[in-house]
Design an enzyme around this catalytic site. Structure first.
Site, PDB file in Angstrom:
ATOM      1  N   LYS A   1       0.846  -1.215   0.000  1.00 37.05           N
ATOM      2  CA  LYS A   1       0.000   0.000   0.000  1.00 37.05           C
ATOM      3  C   LYS A   1       0.869   1.249   0.000  1.00 37.05           C
ATOM      4  CE  LYS A   1       0.889   1.377   4.388  1.00 37.05           C
ATOM      5  NZ  LYS A   1       1.673   2.592   4.668  1.00 37.05           N
TER       6      LYS A   1
ATOM      7  N   ASP B   1      -1.924  -1.445  10.081  1.00 35.65           N
ATOM      8  CA  ASP B   1      -2.079  -1.522   8.623  1.00 35.65           C
ATOM      9  C   ASP B   1      -2.581  -2.888   8.149  1.00 35.65           C
ATOM     10  OD1 ASP B   1      -1.138   1.058   8.327  1.00 35.65           O
ATOM     11  OD2 ASP B   1       0.923   0.440   7.913  1.00 35.65           O
TER      12      ASP B   1
HETATM   13  O1  C5P Z   1       0.412  -0.761  14.448  1.00 33.98           O
HETATM   14  P1  C5P Z   1       1.839  -0.999  14.136  1.00 33.98           P
HETATM   15  O2  C5P Z   1       2.447  -2.050  15.014  1.00 33.98           O
HETATM   16  O3  C5P Z   1       2.102  -1.250  12.687  1.00 33.98           O
HETATM   17  O4  C5P Z   1       2.581   0.360  14.479  1.00 33.98           O
HETATM   18  C1  C5P Z   1       3.978   0.438  14.573  1.00 33.98           C
HETATM   19  C2  C5P Z   1       4.371   1.684  15.347  1.00 33.98           C
HETATM   20  O5  C5P Z   1       4.090   2.846  14.572  1.00 33.98           O
HETATM   21  C3  C5P Z   1       3.629   1.896  16.652  1.00 33.98           C
HETATM   22  O6  C5P Z   1       4.236   1.195  17.709  1.00 33.98           O
HETATM   23  C4  C5P Z   1       3.729   3.404  16.833  1.00 33.98           C
HETATM   24  O7  C5P Z   1       5.006   3.771  17.323  1.00 33.98           O
HETATM   25  C5  C5P Z   1       3.639   3.907  15.401  1.00 33.98           C
HETATM   26  N1  C5P Z   1       2.255   4.262  15.023  1.00 33.98           N
HETATM   27  C6  C5P Z   1       1.690   5.391  15.573  1.00 33.98           C
HETATM   28  N2  C5P Z   1       0.399   5.729  15.242  1.00 33.98           N
HETATM   29  C7  C5P Z   1      -0.306   4.973  14.382  1.00 33.98           C
HETATM   30  C8  C5P Z   1       0.266   3.818  13.793  1.00 33.98           C
HETATM   31  C9  C5P Z   1       1.566   3.490  14.145  1.00 33.98           C
HETATM   32  O8  C5P Z   1       2.331   6.096  16.364  1.00 33.98           O
HETATM   33  N3  C5P Z   1      -1.545   5.329  14.072  1.00 33.98           N
END
Ligand code: C5P
Length: 328
Positions: free
Chosen positions: A39, A166
């Site tokens: 994406k 995601d």
């Molecule tokens: O959800 P995911 O594990 O992919 O997110 C990885 C990191 O990206 C999170 O731990 C956070 O630090 C950051 N993040 C964020 N806000 C979001 C998505 C991700 O701060 N909406």
């Protein structure tokens, strides 16, 4: 491709000769292959840091034709292997999101997480194109088909959201608005096909580090984080299938933070602009840069110019939107 996409309430269909979902047959090792797209975020508007460590955001996800394939084969234990784009950097243990997806599905459905997973990677690792999330979504769909657990689309979505922000979008594909931390998905009306060029960087970027840098830059400038929102112009461009309007409306709040950590990305973005891209964009938290071209020949010219840029490791062309995770 769209015809093969999973839609809400749809189950993957068994093709003749497709072993997924068949009754177990003695002496036959059953296997399922799922293809999952990368994406880009056509718009990424980042709001304040929440108490849970995530940021509220509003984004327009757009799946593109760069794919990972997830192979799930019946086995007595859980194992993971990987080849392809950036495979050397992919962890092959319980820290891998695809591994965690298999464990989560097994726990939820009360069975043993016994499966041999293999990832064939076409999506760059730590590239801001949700490759790890794609693998998790692919593993969920593949194991669900292999094990015959038959989860509904909503149930798969709920598991996907627990794995990462995601991951749900990778199930749906197409073009969709994401809210919350990105895990709440609403489809967007989009017409036509868009020609993309992607410039991969020499090294990956850590998503948490880029979000932290955005917070730091905002604090240093005395800026309050705005309430996240999606620009109406961009939605209009998608409804009209107008690539020039879309190119002008692309926006990513993480651009400044990513280029602050990796100044060479500015040269990559400029090289695409100079080569006639009608839109330039940092993909997600980077470091992949995405370029929109007016048509296929425009895409070829942008790709050729980027191939010569020292800040670029590899260039790929792809069409968007692409279908979400589907069983081959
Ligand atoms: O959800 P995911 O594990 O992919 O997110 C990885 C990191 O990206 C999170 O731990 C956070 O630090 C950051 N993040 C964020 N806000 C979001 C998505 C991700 O701060 N909406």
């Amino acid at each position: 491709m769209t015809a093969a996409a999973l839609t809400p309430d749809d189950e993957p269909e068994d093709e003749p000769g497709d072993e997924a979902g068949d009754e177990p047959r003695p002496g036959v090792t059953r296997s399922v292959t799922v293809r999952v797209p990368a994406k880009v975020n056509l718009a990424l508007s980042v709001g304040p840091l929440r108490p849970d460590g995530y940021h509220d955001l509003a984004t327009v996800f757009h799946a593109v034709g760069l794919f990972d394939e997830v192979y799930a084969t019946e086995a007595d234990t859980l194992s993971l292997t990987c080849n392809g784009e950036g495979a050397a950097e992919v962890p092959l243990d319980e820290t891998n999101l695809a591994w965690r997806a298999a464990v989560l599905l097994a726990e939820t459905t009360g069975r043993r997480a016994a499966v041999r997973l293999h990832l064939a990677k076409g999506i760059p690792v730590a590239g801001g194109m949700a490759g790890g999330s794609a693998d998790a979504a692919g593993a969920l769909v593949a194991c669900d088909a292999l094990w015959g657990t038959g989860l509904s689309r909503d149930e798969l979505h709920a598991l996907a959201a627990r794995l990462g922000s995601d991951v749900p979008f990778a199930l749906y594909g197409g073009t969709a608005i994401g809210t919350g931390r990105g895990e709440q998905i609403a489809p967007v009306l989009a017409r036509g096909e868009f020609h993309w060029v992607f410039a991969f960087a020499h090294e990956g970027l850590s998503t948490p580090a880029v979000f932290r840098e955005l917070d730091r830059l905002r604090a240093a400038a005395g800026e309050e984080a705005p309430a996240p929102g999606v620009d109406e112009e961009l939605l209009r461009a998608l409804r009209a299938g107008d690539s020039r309007l879309l190119g002008a409306a692309l926006h990513n709040d993480l651009t400044q933070a990513a280029t602050s950590l990796r100044p060479d990305l500015r040269a990559t973005l400029q090289a695409g602009r100079d080569a006639g891209a009608i839109g330039t964009l940092l993909s997600g938290s980077g470091p992949t840069c995405a370029f929109l071209a007016a048509d296929a020949s425009g895409g070829a010219a942008v790709a050729e110019a980027l191939s010569a840029a020292p800040s670029v490791r590899a260039v790929r062309r792809a069409l968007g939107p692409a279908a979400g995770a589907y069983v081959l």
